[in-house]
Design a protein around this motif. Structure first.
Motif, mmCIF file in Angstrom:
data_model
loop_
_atom_site.group_PDB
_atom_site.id
_atom_site.type_symbol
_atom_site.label_atom_id
_atom_site.label_comp_id
_atom_site.label_asym_id
_atom_site.label_seq_id
_atom_site.Cartn_x
_atom_site.Cartn_y
_atom_site.Cartn_z
ATOM 1 N N ASN A 165 61.041 40.719 54.287
ATOM 2 C CA ASN A 165 61.858 39.743 53.574
ATOM 3 C C ASN A 165 60.921 38.994 52.631
ATOM 4 N N ASP A 219 61.041 36.524 50.842
ATOM 5 C CA ASP A 219 60.968 35.065 50.950
ATOM 6 C C ASP A 219 59.828 34.639 51.868
ATOM 7 N N TYR A 220 59.351 35.580 52.693
ATOM 8 C CA TYR A 220 58.253 35.301 53.625
ATOM 9 C C TYR A 220 56.938 35.913 53.138
ATOM 10 N N TYR A 223 55.125 35.643 59.265
ATOM 11 C CA TYR A 223 56.381 36.375 59.309
ATOM 12 C C TYR A 223 56.505 37.104 60.644
ATOM 13 N N ARG A 224 57.633 37.804 60.815
ATOM 14 C CA ARG A 224 57.862 38.466 62.099
ATOM 15 C C ARG A 224 58.333 39.911 61.971
ATOM 16 N N TYR A 225 59.110 40.237 60.939
ATOM 17 C CA TYR A 225 59.782 41.543 60.910
ATOM 18 C C TYR A 225 59.314 42.418 59.750
ATOM 19 N N PRO A 282 68.466 39.502 51.057
ATOM 20 C CA PRO A 282 68.751 38.380 51.964
ATOM 21 C C PRO A 282 70.214 37.959 51.893
ATOM 22 N N GLU A 286 67.790 32.769 59.088
ATOM 23 C CA GLU A 286 66.726 33.427 59.824
ATOM 24 C C GLU A 286 66.048 34.475 58.943
ATOM 25 N N GLU A 287 64.821 34.823 59.314
ATOM 26 C CA GLU A 287 64.061 35.786 58.534
ATOM 27 C C GLU A 287 64.779 37.124 58.425
ATOM 28 N N ASP A 288 65.458 37.557 59.478
ATOM 29 C CA ASP A 288 66.128 38.855 59.434
ATOM 30 C C ASP A 288 67.623 38.744 59.182
#
Length: 497
Positions: free
Chosen positions: A421, A423-424, A429-431, A473, A479-481
């Motif tokens: 994503n 935006d991150y 980040y995570r995904y 997005p 949320e990030e995802d």
């Protein structure tokens, strides 16, 4: 492929063939499932579309003539169109009805029907060859303008609606780079940041990081090309001046640029004589497994690399995943190989063979995390781990020469073409969404990977080659995802021939 609820929707399939055809007028695609009404706009892609001209064929998959694609999402429907990039390379080849412009893995030689004087001129002109403008890797944006790009100094402006090919642009007129990446970064101010290699006189080879601002109006209030305001942020001399590193992407955080100078080297002298020796330019790239990989951390505020010397063992990387800053460290994640066998697998002769686990890739991709300590105890003992982050097994150890050796944490194996994503981008980040690669170079699955829990969600369909997923997005996402991941799929009907 949606994010949080893990729904999968097949939008459109593009049937694979050796030479694909144009679809110049929009065609309504068949949709399985349901596309959300908020998903509006056009997805632009490009890639190889023609692998033979007349009786001649390209040697490598990445040499094929560029085919532009657009997928327009409107009110739950999808419209597809495609056009070949009308590059000078395309035009010259089609007029000659043979391959007359060299690509990285395919060298073009004089027509045997030409007279001796024409042949001699052709050979002499390759002393300083002009690279192809067959821009087939990515679509990049400078201000309001869209360009098809590859890794040479040429890019081609395109009309994002009609896919018409517009003017040819030479980076060399604005920044002195002979080669440039097709994976730039975009910051919150609308600037485009990219980097390239400048092969200068007297062996003064260097890497150039440059910034292109958004479109600005001139004194007559007409929009000027943002390339005219290109600014070089930093230049870094190559460790081996006549053998600069090959690179395909770079990393960026809020304050830093991360450049991995890997020991996959371009031999400039060999490239200059490749045409005369009857070999392609790709053969002039060599992986030196006994050399270090250098990490250059460039401060965007000072426009200079940080003073410390960071390195790792020999590695090959093409794609950065993401990078961020945390507690005085720069953390960056990359897709990493132990050698450069991936490029070899994409020669057409290898793709035509029946791949087996015994004959396929000798190095599978790993997602790995490096942690570079910018702030550390200068009095720490030689051999002490300088990384202070608690949630990583990556280490950074100062050696007896005062340089810092970085060893990575393995996140997962078997993934390539990563997307996040955006935006991150540059943030924690995570995904990761990516293609899944096993023992062969052709991805057959898409996946969603959680870098925190290491959990992986996999999607696949029989006889389907999915391209890398792109993030869209959700307009109300928190949320990030909260995203839709859109991927173009090639449905395979038969083996390449």
């Amino acid at each position: 492929m949606e994010g949080r609820d893990n729904q999968v929707e097949t939008v459109v399939g593009v049937i694979f063939s050796r030479n694909r055809q144009e679809c110049p007028e929009p065609v309504k695609a068949q949709v399985q499932g349901q596309i959300p009404n908020w998903l509006q706009g056009t997805l632009l892609r490009n890639g190889p579309g023609i692998h033979s001209v007349g009786e001649m064929s390209y040697n490598h998959w990445f040499d094929g003539l560029s085919l532009l694609h657009s997928f327009t999402f409107k009110n739950g429907e999808v419209y597809y169109r495609s056009k070949f990039l009308r590059s000078d390379t395309y035009t010259s080849n089609m007029e000659a009805k043979r391959i007359v412009v060299s690509e990285f893995g395919t060298m073009a030689y004089p027509d045997p029907c030409k007279n001796i004087f024409a042949k001699a001129f052709t050979y002499l002109s390759h002393v300083v060859p002009e690279f192809t403008d067959n821009c087939l890797i990515n679509i990049i944006k400078f201000g309001d303008d869209y360009f098809a790009s590859s890794e040479t100094n040429f890019i081609r402006k395109i009309d994002p609606q009609s896919l018409e090919t517009l003017e040819k642009v030479d980076y060399m007129k604005y920044v002195t780079v002979n080669l440039a990446t097709s994976h730039p970064h975009y910051d919150s101010a609308g600037n485009t940041l990219n980097m390239g290699t400048s092969i200068g006189e007297k062996g003064k080879t260097k890497y150039m990081i440059f910034r292109i601002p958004p479109t600005v109006a001139g004194q007559d209030n007409k929009k000027r090309s943002p390339l005219k305001n290109a600014e070089v942020l930093c230049s870094i001399p190559a460790h081996r001046l006549l053998s600069p590193s090959y690179y395909h992407s770079f990393g960026m955080t809020e304050n830093y640029i991360i450049f991995v100078e890997q020991p996959l080297k371009l031999d400039i002298l060999k490239m200059a004589t490749a045409y005369f020796r009857g070999v392609n330019w790709a053969s002039c790239i060599t992986f030196h497994d006994d050399e270090k990989t250098w990490f250059h951390i460039i401060d965007k505020r000072t426009k200079k690399p940080v003073a410390e010397k960071y390195y790792s063992d020999a590695l090959v990387t093409y794609h950065h995943i993401n990078a961020y800053e945390e507690d005085g460290h720069v953390v960056f994640d990359i897709i990493m190989y132990k050698n450069n066998s991936l490029y070899e697998m994409f020669y057409m002769a290898n793709l035509r063979n029946d791949l087996t686990q015994e004959t396929a890739m000798t190095s599978i991709p790993y997602a790995k995390r490096f942690v570079v300590p910018l702030q550390y105890d200068k009095k720490a003992n030689v051999g002490a781990n300088l990384v202070r982050l608690p949630d990583t097994s990556a280490t950074a150890v100062r050696d007896k020469d005062g340089e810092i050796c970085c060893n990575p944490e393995i996140l997962c194996e078997g993934i390539e073409l990563p997307r996040i994503n955006y935006d991150y981008n540059g943030k924690k980040y995570r995904y990761v969404y990516a293609s899944h690669v096993e023992w062969r170079p052709i991805p057959t699955k898409l996946l969603k990977f959680d870098v925190v829990t290491k959990e992986m969600l996999v999607w696949s369909e029989d006889m389907c080659w999915p391209a890398e997923p792109l993030f869209v997005p959700h307009p109300d996402g928190k949320e990030e995802d909260d995203v839709w991941a859109v991927s173009v799929h090639r449905r395979v009907q038969k083996t390449i021939s």
